[in-house]
Scaffold this motif. Structure first.
Motif, short mmCIF file in Angstrom:
data_model
loop_
_atom_site.label_atom_id
_atom_site.label_comp_id
_atom_site.label_asym_id
_atom_site.label_seq_id
_atom_site.Cartn_x
_atom_site.Cartn_y
_atom_site.Cartn_z
N ILE A 1 0.86 -1.18 0.00
CA ILE A 1 0.00 0.00 0.00
C ILE A 1 0.89 1.23 0.00
CG2 ILE A 1 -1.70 1.31 1.35
CD1 ILE A 1 -2.52 -1.40 2.63
N ASP A 2 0.54 2.20 -0.82
CA ASP A 2 1.24 3.49 -0.77
C ASP A 2 0.62 4.25 0.40
OD1 ASP A 2 2.23 6.05 -1.01
OD2 ASP A 2 1.89 6.17 -3.18
N PRO A 3 1.34 4.45 1.51
CA PRO A 3 0.75 5.09 2.68
C PRO A 3 0.24 6.50 2.41
CG PRO A 3 3.03 4.45 3.12
CD PRO A 3 2.72 4.09 1.72
N GLU A 4 0.79 7.16 1.41
CA GLU A 4 0.35 8.53 1.11
C GLU A 4 -1.05 8.56 0.50
OE1 GLU A 4 3.34 10.61 -1.07
OE2 GLU A 4 4.85 10.30 0.49
N THR A 5 -1.56 7.41 0.07
CA THR A 5 -2.89 7.37 -0.53
C THR A 5 -3.97 6.96 0.47
OG1 THR A 5 -2.70 5.05 -1.22
CG2 THR A 5 -1.88 6.73 -2.76
N VAL A 6 -3.59 6.73 1.73
CA VAL A 6 -4.54 6.26 2.74
C VAL A 6 -4.94 7.41 3.65
CG1 VAL A 6 -4.88 4.66 4.66
CG2 VAL A 6 -3.51 3.96 2.69
N GLY A 7 -6.24 7.63 3.76
CA GLY A 7 -6.74 8.66 4.67
C GLY A 7 -6.87 8.11 6.07
N LEU A 8 -6.42 8.87 7.05
CA LEU A 8 -6.44 8.42 8.44
C LEU A 8 -7.86 8.16 8.93
CD1 LEU A 8 -4.56 7.72 10.74
CD2 LEU A 8 -4.64 10.09 11.47
N ALA A 9 -8.80 9.02 8.60
CA ALA A 9 -10.18 8.84 9.05
C ALA A 9 -10.79 7.56 8.49
CB ALA A 9 -11.04 10.04 8.65
N ALA A 10 -10.55 7.30 7.21
CA ALA A 10 -11.08 6.08 6.59
C ALA A 10 -10.42 4.84 7.20
CB ALA A 10 -10.85 6.11 5.08
N LEU A 11 -9.13 4.91 7.46
CA LEU A 11 -8.43 3.79 8.07
C LEU A 11 -8.94 3.54 9.48
CD1 LEU A 11 -6.29 1.58 7.90
CD2 LEU A 11 -4.59 3.30 8.57
N ASP A 12 -9.16 4.61 10.24
CA ASP A 12 -9.71 4.46 11.59
C ASP A 12 -11.07 3.75 11.55
OD1 ASP A 12 -7.59 5.56 12.98
OD2 ASP A 12 -8.44 7.58 13.01
N GLN A 13 -11.90 4.11 10.58
CA GLN A 13 -13.20 3.45 10.45
C GLN A 13 -13.03 1.98 10.08
OE1 GLN A 13 -16.37 4.65 11.19
NE2 GLN A 13 -16.77 2.47 11.02
N ASP A 14 -12.10 1.68 9.19
CA ASP A 14 -11.84 0.28 8.82
C ASP A 14 -11.36 -0.52 10.03
OD1 ASP A 14 -12.56 0.84 6.21
OD2 ASP A 14 -10.48 1.01 5.48
N ILE A 15 -10.55 0.09 10.88
CA ILE A 15 -10.08 -0.58 12.09
C ILE A 15 -11.25 -0.84 13.03
CG2 ILE A 15 -8.70 -0.28 14.20
CD1 ILE A 15 -6.59 1.12 12.38
N ARG A 16 -12.11 0.15 13.21
CA ARG A 16 -13.30 -0.05 14.06
C ARG A 16 -14.17 -1.18 13.52
NH1 ARG A 16 -12.87 5.56 14.43
NH2 ARG A 16 -14.38 5.91 12.75
N ASN A 17 -14.34 -1.22 12.20
CA ASN A 17 -15.14 -2.28 11.59
C ASN A 17 -14.51 -3.65 11.83
OD1 ASN A 17 -16.87 -0.32 10.62
ND2 ASN A 17 -16.04 -0.36 8.53
N ALA A 18 -13.19 -3.74 11.69
CA ALA A 18 -12.50 -5.01 11.92
C ALA A 18 -12.58 -5.42 13.39
CB ALA A 18 -11.04 -4.91 11.47
#
Length: 137
Positions: free
Chosen positions: A86-103
Motif C-alpha cells: 500500500i502506498d501510505p500517502e494514498t490512505v486517509g487516516l479517518a477512513a483507516l480508523d473506520q476500517d479498524i473499528r469495523n475489523a
C-alpha cells in the motif's frame, strides 16, 4: 556511478517493482534490515511495515507499506514476496480508523475460529499502518 543490485518486489498478482537499487531497508520480523550490494545471502519473513527503496543514495527513497511476506537476498540481489503493498500517502487516516473499528467489531462478533482469524489478520496490518500514517511517514 555507485554500485547497485537487482531488486524485485512481487505481490501474488503482479510484479510491483523491478529496479537497480543502491540500498533497500526491509521490515523483517526480527527487526528492520538493510541490503546493500554484495550482501550475504539469507532469507527472512516480513512483518507489516515500511520498505524503503533507495535507487540513488542522494535521493529520497520510494516507500511502500507491506502487509507481510518473505525476503530473499541471493547472489542476484533482493527479491521481496509481499502479501500486498500500500502506498501510505494514498490512505486517509479517518477512513483507516473506520476500517479498524469495523475489523474490531468483526472480531467481537466472530462466530468461529475462521472469522476470528480473518479479523485478527486484518487488524495485524491495519494497526501498524495507522501508526505509520499518524507519525507522518
Amino acid at each position: 556511478m555507485a554500485e547497485r543490485f537487482s531488486f524485485e518486489l512481487v505481490s501474488p498478482e503482479r510484479l510491483l517493482m523491478d529496479v537497480e537499487a543502491a540500498h533497500v531497508v526491509v521490515p523483517g520480523t526480527e527487526g528492520e534490515f538493510g541490503v546493500l550490494p554484495g550482501h550475504a545471502p539469507f532469507m527472512s519473513t516480513l512483518r507489516p511495515g515500511l520498505i524503503q527503496v533507495f535507487e540513488d543514495e542522494n535521493q529520497a527513497p520510494k516507500t511502500l507499506f507491506l502487509k507481510g511476506g518473505f525476503a530473499e537476498v541471493n547472489a542476484d540481489g533482493l527479491v521481496v514476496l509481499a502479501e500486498d503493498s500500500i502506498d501510505p500517502e494514498t490512505v486517509g487516516l479517518a477512513a483507516l480508523d473506520q476500517d479498524i473499528r469495523n475489523a474490531e467489531e468483526d472480531l467481537t462478533a466472530a462466530r468461529d475460529a475462521l472469522e476470528t482469524a480473518r479479523a485478527e489478520a486484518t487488524l495485524a496490518w491495519m494497526r501498524p499502518l495507522r501508526d505509520i500514517i499518524a507519525r507522518g511517514i
